[in-house]
Write a protein that holds these residues in place. Structure first.
Motif, PDB file in Angstrom:
ATOM      1  N   ASP A   1      44.381  36.905  48.281  1.00 14.82           N
ATOM      2  CA  ASP A   1      43.002  36.685  47.861  1.00 14.82           C
ATOM      3  C   ASP A   1      42.993  35.664  46.724  1.00 14.82           C
ATOM      4  O   ASP A   1      44.021  35.079  46.393  1.00 14.82           O
ATOM      5  CB  ASP A   1      42.354  38.004  47.428  1.00 14.82           C
ATOM      6  N   ASP A   2      41.821  35.454  46.113  1.00 19.62           N
ATOM      7  CA  ASP A   2      41.731  34.487  45.023  1.00 19.62           C
ATOM      8  C   ASP A   2      42.498  34.931  43.793  1.00 19.62           C
ATOM      9  O   ASP A   2      42.947  34.105  42.992  1.00 19.62           O
ATOM     10  CB  ASP A   2      40.264  34.245  44.646  1.00 19.62           C
ATOM     11  N   CYS A   3      42.605  36.244  43.588  1.00 18.43           N
ATOM     12  CA  CYS A   3      43.345  36.797  42.439  1.00 18.43           C
ATOM     13  C   CYS A   3      44.110  38.032  42.864  1.00 18.43           C
ATOM     14  O   CYS A   3      43.688  38.758  43.776  1.00 18.43           O
ATOM     15  CB  CYS A   3      42.390  37.200  41.305  1.00 18.43           C
ATOM     16  N   ALA A   4      45.211  38.291  42.202  1.00 13.25           N
ATOM     17  CA  ALA A   4      45.857  39.589  42.309  1.00 13.25           C
ATOM     18  C   ALA A   4      45.041  40.569  41.461  1.00 13.25           C
ATOM     19  O   ALA A   4      44.401  40.183  40.483  1.00 13.25           O
ATOM     20  CB  ALA A   4      47.284  39.516  41.797  1.00 13.25           C
ATOM     21  N   VAL A   5      45.055  41.844  41.838  1.00 11.29           N
ATOM     22  CA  VAL A   5      44.338  42.872  41.083  1.00 11.29           C
ATOM     23  C   VAL A   5      45.362  43.850  40.508  1.00 11.29           C
ATOM     24  O   VAL A   5      46.137  44.467  41.250  1.00 11.29           O
ATOM     25  CB  VAL A   5      43.324  43.626  41.977  1.00 11.29           C
ATOM     26  N   LEU A   6      45.384  43.944  39.171  1.00 25.16           N
ATOM     27  CA  LEU A   6      46.327  44.804  38.462  1.00 25.16           C
ATOM     28  C   LEU A   6      45.556  45.826  37.635  1.00 25.16           C
ATOM     29  O   LEU A   6      44.442  45.563  37.191  1.00 25.16           O
ATOM     30  CB  LEU A   6      47.230  43.966  37.542  1.00 25.16           C
ATOM     31  N   HIS A   7      46.174  46.971  37.404  1.00 22.43           N
ATOM     32  CA  HIS A   7      45.493  48.032  36.657  1.00 22.43           C
ATOM     33  C   HIS A   7      46.453  48.657  35.650  1.00 22.43           C
ATOM     34  O   HIS A   7      47.464  49.230  36.014  1.00 22.43           O
ATOM     35  CB  HIS A   7      44.990  49.110  37.618  1.00 22.43           C
ATOM     36  N   TYR A   8      46.114  48.530  34.362  1.00 18.93           N
ATOM     37  CA  TYR A   8      46.923  49.096  33.281  1.00 18.93           C
ATOM     38  C   TYR A   8      46.012  49.922  32.363  1.00 18.93           C
ATOM     39  O   TYR A   8      45.479  49.414  31.389  1.00 18.93           O
ATOM     40  CB  TYR A   8      47.577  47.988  32.457  1.00 18.93           C
TER      41      TYR A   8
END
Length: 353
Positions: free
Chosen positions: A32-39
């Motif tokens: 996609d346009d960006c990776a999605v990260l969760h911290y």
């Protein structure tokens, strides 16, 4: 296969089609346009490095798989140097037409071997064309609890100065590779001058002389980030007060720590860890082995300081050496030689610009 036959997105699909996330913080990776990260409960650590053909690497003597491995490891090393845990990695490449799809598959094989070793997810990047050769830009993302992060500016008077592994071997490996490259091209030039076609044909099978120097080559071509040392420090309940990885040379990195921490240091030459092959190669090239260990760079070992109360714990740690101690800033940066002379420590390592 020419990369143009696949196009940018076809190449990306081919290189990343079977990459599966290993970290919970990776919500969405490539595609996609960006990776999605969760911290939610950690600090995010981000580091980036650019490697340029002809400046940082020479494809005459490093293959693309090793280059991919090294490109990832030097970034992963930066996360460990902050006492963090590497989680994700992005890869951007500028390619000239001389590279094929198969070349890039080799490069990605190396990247993935490095990432798999430390459970790092490749989550994106970019590709573009280049008129001057190969350019590599890697960004690594990691995490750490706020209280666990170790900066360069935390060293205190009386702290102990420690290093992992041994120093100078990567630099000696580079000198060995450069020597054999020079021997090869000198023989080619001589054969061309004489018009000796048979000699030129034989040189197509030229074999460099690396006997007994395998460790030096490994240290230069197969860089290893010292996450194992970070794990041992945690197991021993040792929290460094300052830390960084040794990319530009011990002298340079130690002076960085001292300046940012507003302290001085005393380092003892006799305590600097040097491998036997490094010493032999330095003698062979008529170079001072201590100078090589202090200024060579690319070892990617960890340099760190710990409170004096951790002395016994450090002494018990495998592959960690106590090389000196932190002093008052006014006392400067001192190297104590084997015969007890004192000299100012100077940063003479790699200068990127």
């Amino acid at each position: 296969m020419e990369i143009a036959k696949l196009g940018e997105f076809g190449l990306i699909d081919r290189l990343t089609k079977d990459i599966k996330p290993q970290n919970e913080s990776t919500r969405y990776g490539v595609g996609d346009d960006c990776a999605v990260l969760h911290y939610p409960d950690s600090e995010v650590l981000v580091t980036t490095d650019m490697l340029m053909e002809g400046v940082h690497f020479d494809l005459t003597y490093i293959d693309l798989e090793h280059l991919g491995y090294k490109s990832a490891m030097v970034n992963i090393s930066d996360i460990f140097a902050m006492n963090g845990i590497p989680r994700q990695l992005t890869v951007s490449l500028a390619l000239s037409k001389r590279f094929t799809v198969e070349d890039m598959e080799q490069f990605y094989n190396g990247l993935r071997l490095a990432c798999d070793k430390w459970n790092v997810d490749i989550v994106g990047g970019d590709t573009t064309s280049s008129y001057t050769g190969l350019a590599i830009s890697i960004t690594c993302i990691g995490e750490a609890r706020k209280e666990d992060i170790v900066y360069r500016n935390g060293a205190k008077e009386t702290d102990l100065i420690c290093v992992s592994g041994d120093l100078g071997a990567a630099y000696m490996g580079l000198q060995l590779l450069e020597r054999e490259k020079s021997v090869y091209y000198a023989q080619v030039d001589e054969a061309k001058k004489k018009g000796d076609k048979k000699a030129l044909e034989e040189l197509a099978h030229f074999q460099p002389d690396f006997a007994g120097k395998e460790y030096l080559l490994q240290r230069q071509l197969k860089t290893e980030a010292r996450g194992d040392i970070i794990q041992r420090l945690r197991e021993a309940n040792i929290h460094p007060t300052a830390m960084m990885d040794i990319s530009d040379g011990l002298s340079s990195e130690l002076i960085h720590i001292c300046k940012q921490s507003h302290v001085g240091c005393r380092v003892f030459e006799k305590n600097i860890p040097i491998d036997y092959q490094t010493a032999v190669m330095a003698e062979e090239l008529n170079m001072n082995v201590t100078t090589c260990a202090l200024n060579g760079g690319e070892d990617y070992e960890l340099l760190f300081t710990v409170p004096i109360g951790d002395h016994e714990k450090i002494e018990a740690m495998e592959d960690v050496k106590l090389i000196g101690h932190i002093t008052k800033e006014s006392l400067g940066h001192i190297l104590v030689t084997r015969d007890d002379q004192e000299f100012e420590l100077k940063a003479q390592g790699w200068q990127p610009l």
